[in-house]
Design an enzyme around this catalytic site. Sequence first.
Site, short mmCIF file in Angstrom:
data_model
loop_
_atom_site.label_atom_id
_atom_site.label_comp_id
_atom_site.label_asym_id
_atom_site.label_seq_id
_atom_site.Cartn_x
_atom_site.Cartn_y
_atom_site.Cartn_z
N HIS A 221 15.96 -12.61 4.97
CA HIS A 221 17.16 -13.40 4.72
C HIS A 221 16.95 -14.21 3.45
CE1 HIS A 221 19.71 -12.44 8.10
NE2 HIS A 221 18.68 -12.57 8.93
N ASP B 130 21.31 -15.05 -1.53
CA ASP B 130 22.41 -14.24 -1.00
C ASP B 130 23.55 -14.11 -2.00
OD1 ASP B 130 21.23 -13.64 1.39
OD2 ASP B 130 22.49 -14.92 2.62
#
Length: 383
Positions: A123, A153
């Site tokens: 992540h 991200d």
Amino acid sequence: MALHGLRVLEMAGLAPAPLCGLILADFGAQVVRIDRSPHTAVATDVQGRGKRSLALDLKQPQGSATLRRLSRTADVLIEPFRPGVMEKLGLGPDILLQENPKLIYARLTGFGNSGKCFRSAGHDINYLALSGVLSKLGRKDEKPYAPLNLLADFAGGGLMCALGIIMALYERTKSGKGQVIDASMVEGVAYLSSFLWKSQNQGLWNRPRGENLLDSGAPFYETYKTADGKFMAVGAIEPQFYEQLIHGLGLDSQKLPGQMSFSDWPEMKKIFVEVFSKKTQKEWCEIFDNTDACVTPVLTFDKVASYPHNKERGSFLKNDQEEISPRPAPLLSRTPATPTSKRDPFIGEHSKEILLEYGFSEEEISQLCSLRVIEVNIPKANL
């Protein structure tokens, strides 16, 4: 709009890929989100503005064949899965580019499509860690911290992928050929940090974390709490701006240590903390507005759209459900983005109309429906 007529297939995924599709859609591209069945999939794309949804079961041979057919007349395909997933479905870039040599096949992953970690889960915080950037984020004597999931991200992932797509599309105007984009979030956020790398020998980052000019070490590049529990942001780096800061705070620069006296920074912070705590955010704004002291209020989400500067520029939009979100950026003078005000699509809402546009017949669509290869999820009107 700038991307009018561009056909984009976005494989439904988590945060970074939807942002990439959102950017393209906001600037005029026809973005089709390829969703799983509405009975098995959960709608996680909160960045679906301007997109349409086709619910397609890729695990069925007819499903993968349908996507291959769509890809033959598409310009871009955005793929957010772990390496190897699309190949197992018979939808890898080798196959799709052979059938459509002009296709831009954008692969957006955490670690990239090669290397030791390329098949590992991860992540934002993991990608940020491997990029080196996480080691720079945090206050003195505290552990590193990740600023939400914005850097890897969205900035290093979704935004960099969109940039790669635009560059590949531009190159295609000369070569007539598509190509594969390997957008790694680790490398994307590392590239964003180029300034940190290139400025290491200028003395900006030679002290421990949290003791440097821009990482909360300096008292003149920091946030301060006000009397009403709100905050002000201070970024008075240049000497002339620093002087205006000191003047606005009601302090005498002749009685203070030099601005760049590193050893005095902790004590200076204490002074600034005490001064800022004596007035409300509104009172400080009245003092520093229209100055070059580089002092601004820290706006919360419920206040940012109504802030005079943002309001005058129309920096935030409201959709037909009264939801507020940022206006697409940057602002183009001749072909600006004009995003839709309609709600985000439901999974499978546009399955039939999309297939018709891509050349499927009514009979073919009916057959795909009966086999549950596609699903049509037409929302019922509220009476």
